[in-house]
Design a protein around this motif. Sequence first.
Motif: not given
Length: 235
Positions: A164-169
Amino acid sequence: MFHTEDGHALELRGVSKRYPGGVEALKGVDLAIERGGLAAIVGPSGSGKTTMLQIMGTLDRPTEGDVMVDGYDASTATDNELSALRAHRMGFVFQQFYLLDGMSAVDNVAGGLLYNGVHLGERRERAREALVRVGLGHRLDHEPNQLSGGEKQRTAIARAIVGRPAIVFADEPTGALDSRTGREIIELLRELNNDGATLVIITHDRDLADALPRQVQVRDGEIVDDSAIHDPVAA
């Protein structure tokens, strides 16, 4: 690690990166991406976009400049603090999937929580939930050699979001896929963005970039154009 509260998920301030031999991959880059934003970083091979991804994702450090990630000052963080930041606040999707042969989709995805302090039972349960979310509830026990290219990329995306990350690269997430499957993956990434995740997609595919609300064009280590005015968050 110093923490600040602002509306930016990512911010680069005067970031430069020089490699031995005098190669300057980035030259004083300033870039801010709002929380909940969806942006494509575009440019030809050698433009500096991959270096930008590595620095935004704290996989590498800049030679000069400051890097803020989800309100944290990554520029002053220790290696252990950066590892924790990646484990708890970021997810990564790569062109080549990087799934482990001989392991089920569930266990490949559960591996994304290995460094989050989550026990095995909960890791596998959250992995199942993530696979269902990306449309692979019927492939939980399949190994990579039993999955299509699109299913492998969906599994890789599930692994990226299981924490549940805040940022996805996403680095060239459609590069190994046919055009139809690529469009499906982009729609899935847009759905994740609609659910609140900040997404940064690195690509040289202009059709992919044109389907996104914001394009940041990089050439020779510099940002030469930024269509932030078309970003619903920034507009």
